[in-house]
Design a protein around this motif. Structure first.
Motif, PDB file in Angstrom:
ATOM      1  N   LEU A 263      25.100  36.001  44.650  1.00 39.21           N
ATOM      2  CA  LEU A 263      26.367  35.284  44.493  1.00 39.21           C
ATOM      3  C   LEU A 263      26.582  34.837  43.050  1.00 39.21           C
ATOM      4  O   LEU A 263      27.701  34.929  42.524  1.00 39.21           O
ATOM      5  N   LEU A 264      25.529  34.399  42.390  1.00 37.24           N
ATOM      6  CA  LEU A 264      25.659  33.975  40.993  1.00 37.24           C
ATOM      7  C   LEU A 264      26.002  35.165  40.100  1.00 37.24           C
ATOM      8  O   LEU A 264      26.862  35.055  39.206  1.00 37.24           O
ATOM      9  N   ALA A 265      25.358  36.307  40.329  1.00 35.69           N
ATOM     10  CA  ALA A 265      25.650  37.490  39.523  1.00 35.69           C
ATOM     11  C   ALA A 265      27.103  37.931  39.717  1.00 35.69           C
ATOM     12  O   ALA A 265      27.802  38.257  38.743  1.00 35.69           O
ATOM     13  N   LEU A 266      27.576  37.920  40.963  1.00 37.34           N
ATOM     14  CA  LEU A 266      28.968  38.297  41.223  1.00 37.34           C
ATOM     15  C   LEU A 266      29.943  37.309  40.580  1.00 37.34           C
ATOM     16  O   LEU A 266      31.001  37.704  40.074  1.00 37.34           O
ATOM     17  N   SER A 267      29.585  36.031  40.579  1.00 34.92           N
ATOM     18  CA  SER A 267      30.452  35.015  39.964  1.00 34.92           C
ATOM     19  C   SER A 267      30.571  35.226  38.462  1.00 34.92           C
ATOM     20  O   SER A 267      31.667  35.118  37.890  1.00 34.92           O
ATOM     21  N   LEU A 268      29.458  35.529  37.823  1.00 37.53           N
ATOM     22  CA  LEU A 268      29.484  35.781  36.374  1.00 37.53           C
ATOM     23  C   LEU A 268      30.316  37.024  36.065  1.00 37.53           C
ATOM     24  O   LEU A 268      31.080  37.045  35.089  1.00 37.53           O
TER      25      LEU A 268
END
Length: 441
Positions: A263-268
């Motif tokens: 989720l963090l990678a997709l948000s970035l």
């Protein structure tokens, strides 16, 4: 040094804001009600309580406070743009979702839903409603969904750590019906933590500039910064019949870390390329639901642990501070002999203990299948099973039926029992045998 002083003053001001925010108090009260509900269930099933709801609430308060500070530090470098109106919008969405399922009280769900709504609203740029609806629309459209989803990812990292450190302490033993209609022992693990977040946000006017530039926000940080307090509630819920509580929370924690990283990678990436926002919002919902579904599927495919073997009684739980706890008996071990008598059911256990009212000798088989021998004096007031809750016998007449928990059910705080002729409308598990009494929470 000047930046540190500014952060200190802003942090103190945010602390005062936290004391005036109702959501933080509401979340603590909700947690206390949830743990009181668990105590009522333990008393109904076993006539004792494993832990006091006050102690459990204190544990989650302290754990949430530590996790909130850690998340705030991480988000200071990631950055977030947030207004008080957006905070209200997130909380209202979370509370509405919680009316259907308590586990929906998760910012990944509420922010994901708001991201989808924002994407749908982008199809109607000329729709400008007036009044309250117009204010809500403006708030949702202006929300920085990628940074909020990044916050949800970091919160799940914190949740993974709290689950690993404290999750097994909130495990409630239950009697459940297995796949073949046989009663088995299991655990329901459900806990929430209130986190006070102190988030750095870009200031609208002039002010001191951060010595670093957070990832989200871009040029918005060139006008200075401020601190916004955001109380959040994170939590998890798991049911297990096939693992010890510590094993289950270890597996859950690892999966939460993987979910958080994705989720963090997709948000970035969504901050870098905006069309990915809707993909990230949907992924926040779908992947989270996938974790819940897979955990349930995994449990259905595994054999239960807390069933009595052909010889002895399997220990489901141990009362803290009781004789069994002092002797070092652990959940998942098997009591083979009491005062030299091989036991096969609870009646034989009680009869063997009555052979010597002042002293007992035990043979217990550990998790590795090895026998260990222990002895202890018996005192007046000791638990009738030495403080050991054992797996259910086939003729036990009390079980729990699980049903997805809602906010309304928690506020109801009611326990109902059905006998052979009674039908309950809201039991707590998936199936219950007709010839047994069923506790409903």
């Amino acid at each position: 040094m000047d930046t540190a002083k500014e952060l200190l003053w802003l942090g103190m001001d945010a602390g005062l804001q936290l004391l005036m925010q109702p959501f933080y108090y509401i979340s603590i009260i909700f947690i206390a009600l949830l743990y009181r509900r668990q105590v009522l269930l333990e008393r109904k099933l076993f006539h004792v309580r494993l832990n006091g709801w006050g102690l459990q609430t204190w544990r989650t308060f302290v754990g949430g406070l530590a996790a909130g500070i850690a998340v705030s530090i991480v988000m200071a470098f990631l950055g977030i743009s947030l207004t008080f109106a957006a905070v209200l919008c997130i909380w209202v969405t979370a509370i509405i979702l919680m009316l259907f399922r308590v586990r929906f009280l998760c910012f990944a769900y509420s922010i994901g839903v708001l991201g989808i709504i924002q994407f749908i609203l982008s199809w109607f740029p000329h729709w400008q409603p007036a009044g309250f609806i117009g204010d809500v629309k403006s708030t949702i459209v202006s929300m920085e969904i990628p940074s909020l989803l990044a916050l949800a990812a970091v919160l799940h990292f914190a949740e993974a750590a709290l689950v690993l450190l404290q999750g097994s302490k909130f495990a409630t033993p239950l009697f459940l019906e297995g796949k073949r209609g046989k009663l088995v022992g299991g655990y329901n693990m459900q806990s929430f933590w209130p986190l006070p977040l102190f988030l750095l946000i870009p200031a609208s006017g002039g002010g001191m500039v951060l010595p670093w530039t957070p990832f989200f926000g871009g040029n918005g940080w060139s006008s200075g910064f401020s601190v916004l307090v955001l109380p959040v509630l994170i939590g998890f819920g798991e049911m297990t019949q096939s693992m010890l509580p510590k094993q289950k929370v270890a597996v859950t924690s690892k999966r939460l870390v993987i979910y958080s990283a994705v989720l963090l990678a997709l948000s970035l990436l969504a901050e870098w390329w905006s069309p990915l926002m809707i993909v990230t919002a949907v992924a926040a919902l779908v992947l989270h639901e996938g974790l819940v579904w897979y955990s349930r599927y995994e449990e259905s495919q595994r054999s239960p642990v807390f069933v009595n073997p052909t010889k002895g009684l399997r220990v489901l739980a141990v009362l803290p501070g009781g004789p069994a706890d002092e002797l070092g008996i652990q959940a998942g071990e098997t009591i083979l002999k009491v005062n030299g008598t091989l036991i096969h059911n609870k009646e034989q256990l009680h009869a063997a203990l009555r052979q010597n009212s002042a002293f007992c000798k035990l043979e217990v088989q550990n998790h590795q299948g090895e026998s260990k021998f222990m002895q202890r004096a018996i005192y007046a007031g000791d638990h009738h099973q030495l403080g050991a809750i054992v797996a259910p016998d086939p003729d036990d007449h009390l079980s729990v039926k699980m049903k997805p928990l809602s906010l309304i059910a928690i506020l109801g705080m009611k326990l109902n029992v059905r006998n052979k002729q009674t039908v309950v409308s809201k039991p707590i598990t998936d199936q219950v045998p007709d010839k047994q009494e069923t506790i409903e929470l």
